[in-house]
Design a protein around this motif. Structure first.
Motif, PDB file in Angstrom:
ATOM      1  N   ILE A 223       5.830  22.154  -7.578  1.00 48.22           N
ATOM      2  CA  ILE A 223       7.003  22.939  -7.175  1.00 48.22           C
ATOM      3  C   ILE A 223       8.128  22.043  -6.662  1.00 48.22           C
ATOM      4  CG2 ILE A 223       5.667  25.025  -6.670  1.00 48.22           C
ATOM      5  CD1 ILE A 223       5.676  24.242  -3.742  1.00 48.22           C
ATOM      6  N   SER A 224       7.858  20.714  -6.586  1.00 49.67           N
ATOM      7  CA  SER A 224       8.908  19.785  -6.175  1.00 49.67           C
ATOM      8  C   SER A 224       8.510  18.393  -6.656  1.00 49.67           C
ATOM      9  CB  SER A 224       9.088  19.794  -4.653  1.00 49.67           C
ATOM     10  OG  SER A 224      10.127  18.919  -4.264  1.00 49.67           O
ATOM     11  N   ALA A 225       9.475  17.532  -6.882  1.00 52.06           N
ATOM     12  CA  ALA A 225       9.204  16.180  -7.388  1.00 52.06           C
ATOM     13  C   ALA A 225       8.416  15.372  -6.359  1.00 52.06           C
ATOM     14  CB  ALA A 225      10.505  15.471  -7.710  1.00 52.06           C
TER      15      ALA A 225
ATOM     16  N   LEU B 158       7.304  15.280   8.679  1.00 55.14           N
ATOM     17  CA  LEU B 158       8.127  15.055   7.487  1.00 55.14           C
ATOM     18  C   LEU B 158       7.853  16.068   6.389  1.00 55.14           C
ATOM     19  CD1 LEU B 158       7.781  11.162   7.323  1.00 55.14           C
ATOM     20  CD2 LEU B 158       9.712  12.469   8.224  1.00 55.14           C
ATOM     21  N   VAL B 159       6.973  17.049   6.677  1.00 60.28           N
ATOM     22  CA  VAL B 159       6.666  18.055   5.649  1.00 60.28           C
ATOM     23  C   VAL B 159       7.939  18.842   5.346  1.00 60.28           C
ATOM     24  CG1 VAL B 159       5.308  20.112   5.104  1.00 60.28           C
ATOM     25  CG2 VAL B 159       4.267  18.217   6.387  1.00 60.28           C
ATOM     26  N   PRO B 160       8.392  18.827   4.095  1.00 63.84           N
ATOM     27  CA  PRO B 160       9.664  19.482   3.783  1.00 63.84           C
ATOM     28  C   PRO B 160       9.513  21.006   3.647  1.00 63.84           C
ATOM     29  CG  PRO B 160       8.735  18.529   1.817  1.00 63.84           C
ATOM     30  CD  PRO B 160       7.831  18.121   2.920  1.00 63.84           C
ATOM     31  N   THR B 161      10.634  21.673   3.851  1.00 63.43           N
ATOM     32  CA  THR B 161      10.688  23.119   3.611  1.00 63.43           C
ATOM     33  C   THR B 161      11.111  23.339   2.169  1.00 63.43           C
ATOM     34  OG1 THR B 161      11.257  23.573   5.914  1.00 63.43           O
ATOM     35  CG2 THR B 161      11.776  25.292   4.284  1.00 63.43           C
ATOM     36  N   ILE B 162      10.360  24.171   1.478  1.00 60.81           N
ATOM     37  CA  ILE B 162      10.678  24.452   0.074  1.00 60.81           C
ATOM     38  C   ILE B 162      10.997  25.940  -0.031  1.00 60.81           C
ATOM     39  CG2 ILE B 162       9.801  24.430  -2.292  1.00 60.81           C
ATOM     40  CD1 ILE B 162       8.009  22.098  -1.539  1.00 60.81           C
ATOM     41  N   LYS B 163      12.151  26.218  -0.530  1.00 55.63           N
ATOM     42  CA  LYS B 163      12.650  27.594  -0.607  1.00 55.63           C
ATOM     43  C   LYS B 163      11.676  28.481  -1.371  1.00 55.63           C
ATOM     44  CE  LYS B 163      16.733  30.308  -1.867  1.00 55.63           C
ATOM     45  NZ  LYS B 163      18.094  30.276  -2.459  1.00 55.63           N
ATOM     46  N   GLY B 164      11.351  29.646  -0.750  1.00 54.92           N
ATOM     47  CA  GLY B 164      10.473  30.625  -1.393  1.00 54.92           C
ATOM     48  C   GLY B 164       9.006  30.335  -1.157  1.00 54.92           C
ATOM     49  N   TYR B 165       8.676  29.244  -0.418  1.00 54.87           N
ATOM     50  CA  TYR B 165       7.280  28.872  -0.215  1.00 54.87           C
ATOM     51  C   TYR B 165       7.030  28.596   1.265  1.00 54.87           C
ATOM     52  CZ  TYR B 165       6.865  28.304  -5.277  1.00 54.87           C
ATOM     53  OH  TYR B 165       6.843  28.521  -6.636  1.00 54.87           O
ATOM     54  N   ASP B 166       5.792  28.832   1.649  1.00 62.01           N
ATOM     55  CA  ASP B 166       5.369  28.485   3.006  1.00 62.01           C
ATOM     56  C   ASP B 166       4.273  27.409   2.917  1.00 62.01           C
ATOM     57  OD1 ASP B 166       7.020  30.348   4.380  1.00 62.01           O
ATOM     58  OD2 ASP B 166       5.627  31.952   3.825  1.00 62.01           O
ATOM     59  N   TYR B 167       4.427  26.346   3.722  1.00 61.03           N
ATOM     60  CA  TYR B 167       3.424  25.259   3.731  1.00 61.03           C
ATOM     61  C   TYR B 167       2.095  25.801   4.215  1.00 61.03           C
ATOM     62  CZ  TYR B 167       0.750  21.246   5.365  1.00 61.03           C
ATOM     63  OH  TYR B 167      -0.258  20.332   5.584  1.00 61.03           O
ATOM     64  N   SER B 168       1.003  25.358   3.549  1.00 62.58           N
ATOM     65  CA  SER B 168      -0.328  25.848   3.898  1.00 62.58           C
ATOM     66  C   SER B 168      -1.214  24.734   4.478  1.00 62.58           C
ATOM     67  CB  SER B 168      -1.013  26.452   2.669  1.00 62.58           C
ATOM     68  OG  SER B 168      -2.367  26.775   2.951  1.00 62.58           O
TER      69      SER B 168
ATOM     70  N   PRO C 187       0.844  -1.199   0.000  1.00 56.17           N
ATOM     71  CA  PRO C 187       0.000   0.000   0.000  1.00 56.17           C
ATOM     72  C   PRO C 187       0.883   1.255   0.000  1.00 56.17           C
ATOM     73  CG  PRO C 187      -0.772  -1.589   1.609  1.00 56.17           C
ATOM     74  CD  PRO C 187       0.543  -2.091   1.120  1.00 56.17           C
ATOM     75  N   THR C 188       0.495   2.241  -0.765  1.00 54.95           N
ATOM     76  CA  THR C 188       1.345   3.420  -0.990  1.00 54.95           C
ATOM     77  C   THR C 188       0.576   4.713  -0.717  1.00 54.95           C
ATOM     78  OG1 THR C 188       2.586   2.228  -2.687  1.00 54.95           O
ATOM     79  CG2 THR C 188       2.765   4.634  -2.683  1.00 54.95           C
ATOM     80  N   VAL C 189       1.310   5.666  -0.139  1.00 56.97           N
ATOM     81  CA  VAL C 189       0.806   7.043  -0.063  1.00 56.97           C
ATOM     82  C   VAL C 189       1.692   7.873  -0.990  1.00 56.97           C
ATOM     83  CG1 VAL C 189       0.392   9.058   1.379  1.00 56.97           C
ATOM     84  CG2 VAL C 189      -0.014   6.755   2.298  1.00 56.97           C
ATOM     85  N   ASN C 190       1.091   8.359  -2.080  1.00 57.72           N
ATOM     86  CA  ASN C 190       1.819   9.191  -3.041  1.00 57.72           C
ATOM     87  C   ASN C 190       1.709  10.663  -2.605  1.00 57.72           C
ATOM     88  OD1 ASN C 190       2.428   7.020  -4.949  1.00 57.72           O
ATOM     89  ND2 ASN C 190       0.206   7.012  -5.313  1.00 57.72           N
ATOM     90  N   ILE C 191       2.852  11.353  -2.499  1.00 62.90           N
ATOM     91  CA  ILE C 191       2.865  12.725  -1.962  1.00 62.90           C
ATOM     92  C   ILE C 191       3.274  13.693  -3.076  1.00 62.90           C
ATOM     93  CG2 ILE C 191       3.792  14.240  -0.176  1.00 62.90           C
ATOM     94  CD1 ILE C 191       4.500  11.668   1.392  1.00 62.90           C
ATOM     95  N   TYR C 192       2.404  14.710  -3.316  1.00 58.04           N
ATOM     96  CA  TYR C 192       2.637  15.691  -4.371  1.00 58.04           C
ATOM     97  C   TYR C 192       2.750  17.092  -3.736  1.00 58.04           C
ATOM     98  CZ  TYR C 192       0.859  11.822  -7.164  1.00 58.04           C
ATOM     99  OH  TYR C 192       0.670  10.589  -7.728  1.00 58.04           O
ATOM    100  N   TYR C 193       3.628  17.950  -4.316  1.00 54.84           N
ATOM    101  CA  TYR C 193       3.885  19.306  -3.796  1.00 54.84           C
ATOM    102  C   TYR C 193       3.524  20.318  -4.876  1.00 54.84           C
ATOM    103  CZ  TYR C 193       6.750  16.247  -0.882  1.00 54.84           C
ATOM    104  OH  TYR C 193       7.190  15.219  -0.081  1.00 54.84           O
ATOM    105  N   HIS C 194       2.617  21.253  -4.582  1.00 56.04           N
ATOM    106  CA  HIS C 194       2.265  22.271  -5.580  1.00 56.04           C
ATOM    107  C   HIS C 194       1.899  23.585  -4.881  1.00 56.04           C
ATOM    108  CE1 HIS C 194      -2.125  20.613  -5.471  1.00 56.04           C
ATOM    109  NE2 HIS C 194      -1.834  21.315  -4.396  1.00 56.04           N
ATOM    110  N   ASP C 195       1.903  24.654  -5.702  1.00 51.64           N
ATOM    111  CA  ASP C 195       1.589  25.969  -5.142  1.00 51.64           C
ATOM    112  C   ASP C 195       0.080  26.175  -5.141  1.00 51.64           C
ATOM    113  OD1 ASP C 195       0.800  26.630  -7.703  1.00 51.64           O
ATOM    114  OD2 ASP C 195       2.612  27.777  -8.170  1.00 51.64           O
TER     115      ASP C 195
END
Length: 738
Positions: free
Chosen positions: A666-668, A685-695, A652-660
């Motif tokens: 905005i990230s693979a 485990l939420v990553p920090t992405i330069k120039g963006y703030d997690y919402s 079983p998989t949890v696929n994680i996607y990052y977008h604005d």
């Protein structure tokens, strides 16, 4: 005095001779039994005068004798009529007995037997036979040519649209069939017989059926033990183990052909496999069906048979010691109705037919005797009329001509060429042709018709010469015909379908004289692609055995059905289980794969047999056969080598996607894997992405409707549980900094 000579034909052992017969003539007066008569009372041509007084006295005496004869004839005829009435009643009773016996033959169920090897008894089971003994019994039983299903024509004519929803009559039919089959086995084994239709076992079986259908529990999973033990507890039975069920799948698909005969054959073949091919199951089915061994829990007293909606056959057997609460389990079953042996029914029919024939013959004799009495009375009355004093001269001789013809009235001739014979005798003299009936080649004497002056005077071969009448006797002969019988040999496969010989014949018919022997053993035709199995012989549509020999019957339809088994090479499908990286994995019961075999050209379908594997989810299949590749879980058994089907299971998989905030990536993507039911948490485990703030986060799963797949949102958390069906898609949304 001069003798006036006439001639008559006399039959001797040397043939027909002409002999002289004389009548004394005195002055034109004929001697007539001691009484004289002339043309008138006046002597003519020196004739002797007639003594009228003497004539009247003699006539009176003769009339008295005729009256006495008539009285005796009437008495005999009345007695004969009473016998005829009684015999008519008996013949009607005989005919009813024949009709009843014929109906019993026509409506009889086919006797099914399964023969146990010598020494295979319940007593032998109590001695715990070793594997060598079991192997010997299995080989003998499975290879016994008598252990083949016998087609039931009546059942074959009854179609079934849905095996799981039989009518009440059809349900009772399979209870009776299975009960009789098991009791045949138990009789040979010296074990107690089973009873069917008990309220307790029926209720228990219905609950098991409902559980299987609710769980959609297929054969590869073994017994649905939870369902069985729950039903046992509900019905006052021991729920410490699975002591009750024998079941199998795939038999209806192979033998069912949507008829009651197909169901019976499926049950027969399943029981045959359980009796003689049960080593992989530790002989558990064999011991249960035979009535148990030293383990008393196998001593079955009640039994029920049903088919679930997955077309699996279940035989539910209740061991006596497992009934713990008789208030919950009503053991009120009855023994199945024994199937009457067809040979016994045929013998009853033959006996009834023989008695009918004998009584009909006796009735015919009584009727003939009655006719003779009638003719005798007619003769006496005619004689009385002849004795009236006419004072007229009577001729002294009479002729009787015997004619020969066939049943159609055509003239035929004796073996020495005569179409008729004429006898001459003194007026009033008796004649009797009974011992002079000539033999005529190709014909058999039937009866006679006696005419006087062209009027029918009876059917006797005896009479008196009459000088004033024309007497003719017509002897009727029936053309001698040897009754013929026909036997038709039909060829069909194991499913009852007509097949043809190599030269294109679906049947052959032999004809012979009634009673003549026939033997087809050396005439069994070869049919390409088939092997002869056995024969079923029918007389008037009633099974008469399985021999290829018999006698022609002139008044019966004889058919012999030769059954051939199709020579089909077994195709093979091998199912393998691996993970998404190609590594072999095993099912929950330790199997890394399964192999199915079947007749080439027949279909297979693994869709409902995909096993459960802890920690994995079935993903897809890859099917390989020679150079062909597809992704189906169904196909056809091939003659071109084995088919390999690789079933891929994934974690079983949890696929994680990052977008604005605009949905732009905005990230693979990344993913996390786990086992079904295991918890996952991505909060830390939420990553920090330069120039963006997690919402925030959104969880979606894929839902498929036909060919369309839609993502459905169901949660906003950063944690959850690994699903056993669809992957979870986790979308993390970031806002771009100003």
């Amino acid at each position: 005095m001069e003798a006036n000579k006439r001639f008559k034909l006399v039959k001797t052992r040397h043939g027909w001779l002409r002999a002289a017969a004389t009548a004394a003539v005195v002055g034109g007066v004929f001697a007539m039994g001691g009484i004289s008569a002339s043309a008138d009372t006046t002597p003519a041509n020196n004739a002797t005068p007639i003594d009228n007084t003497q004539l009247v006295q003699q006539t009176s005496t003769n009339n008295n004798q005729v009256n006495d004869n008539n009285n005796e004839t009437n008495s005999a005829q009345n007695n004969n009529n009473a016998q005829i009435n009684a015999m008519n009643t008996q013949v009607a009773s005989d005919q009813k007995a024949v009709n009843d016996a014929q109906n019993a033959v026509n409506n009889a169920d086919v006797q099914q037997n399964m023969y146990l090897p010598s020494g295979m008894t319940q007593q032998a089971l109590q001695n715990n036979p070793d594997s060598n003994q079991w192997s010997t019994w299995d080989n003998q039983g499975i290879n016994d040519s008598r252990n083949n299903y016998v087609t039931d024509k009546k059942a074959a004519a009854e179609t079934v649209t849905d095996y799981a929803h039989l009518t009440s009559d059809q349900t009772e039919q399979i209870q009776q069939y299975t009960g009789n089959l098991i009791n045949d086995i138990r009789t040979q084994a010296g074990a107690p017989l089973v009873k069917i239709d008990g309220d307790g076992v029926t209720q228990f079986a219905n609950q098991i059926r409902a559980g299987y259908e609710n769980d959609q529990w297929y054969g590869t999973k073994g017994h649905d033990v939870n369902v069985i033990l729950s039903a046992a507890s509900n019905n006052g039975l021991d729920n410490s183990g699975q002591y009750y069920e024998n079941y199998g799948s795939g038999f209806l698909a192979k033998y069912g052909n949507q008829t009651m005969d197909g169901i019976q054959k499926s049950i027969y073949e399943m029981v045959k496999q359980m009796m003689f091919n049960d080593a992989p199951e530790g002989q558990g089915h064999t011991i249960s069906l035979m009535g148990g061994n030293a383990d008393a829990t196998c001593a079955t007293v009640e039994m029920s048979t049903f088919i679930d909606n997955m077309n699996q056959i279940h035989i539910i057997a209740i061991p006596s010691v497992t009934i713990l609460d008789s208030t919950k389990f009503n053991a009120n079953g009855k023994y199945p109705t024994p199937v009457v042996d067809m040979a016994t029914l045929n013998q009853t029919l033959t006996n009834a037919q023989s008695k009918l024939a004998n009584d009909q013959s006796a009735l015919k004799d009584l009727v003939a005797n009655n006719q003779i009495n009638e003719y005798s009375q007619t003769i006496n009355t005619s004689q009385q009329k002849a004795n009236v004093v006419t004072l007229q001269a009577q001729p002294s001789t009479g002729n009787v001509t015997f004619h020969f013809h066939d049943a159609n009235g055509n003239e035929i001739k004796t073996n020495d060429g005569h179409a008729s014979f004429t006898w001459t005798g003194d007026n009033g003299q008796q004649w009797d042709y009974s011992n002079w009936i000539p033999e005529i080649n190709g014909y058999t004497y039937s009866h006679a018709d006696q005419y006087v002056n062209n009027a029918l005077n009876g059917h006797a071969l005896v009479g008196s010469y009459a000088g004033n009448a024309n007497e003719d006797v017509y002897l009727t002969y029936d053309q001698a015909q040897q009754s013929k019988g026909t036997v038709t040999f039909h060829f069909h496969d194991a499913n009852g379908n007509e097949i043809k010989t190599n030269d294109g014949h679906a049947s052959f018919a032999w004809t012979g004289d009634e009673g003549q022997q026939w033997d087809y053993n050396n005439w069994i035709p070869e049919i390409n692609g088939y092997t002869y199995s056995h024969a079923d012989q029918y007389v008037n549509n009633a099974l008469n055995g399985h021999a290829l020999v018999g006698s022609y019957a002139g008044n019966a339809n004889e058919d012999v059905y030769l059954t051939y088994d199709q020579n089909q090479a077994a195709g093979e499908v091998r199912f393998h289980f691996h993970d998404e990286n190609g590594n072999e994995i095993k099912t929950n019961d330790g199997q890394s794969g399964f192999t199915w075999t079947g007749a080439t050209g027949t279909n297979w379908d693994y869709t409902n047999w995909v096993p459960e594997i802890n920690g994995y989810v079935y993903d897809h299949a890859d099917q390989y056969n020679q150079a062909n590749v597809n992704h189906s879980l169904s196909g056809t058994f091939s003659a071109e080598g084995p088919t390999d089907v690789y079933l891929t299971f994934s974690k079983p998989t949890v696929n994680i996607y990052y977008h604005d905030q605009n949905g732009n990536e905005i990230s693979a993507p990344t993913k996390i894997e786990g086992n079904v039911g295991q918890s996952w948490n991505y909060e830390n485990l939420v990553p920090t992405i330069k120039g963006y703030d997690y919402s925030h986060a959104d969880q979606y799963v894929d839902e498929t409707d036909g060919a369309k797949t839609t993502q459905v949102a169901f949660d906003n958390d950063l944690n959850g549980t690994f699903k056993n069906a669809e992957d979870v898609n986790l979308y993390l949304t970031y806002f771009q900094r100003a």
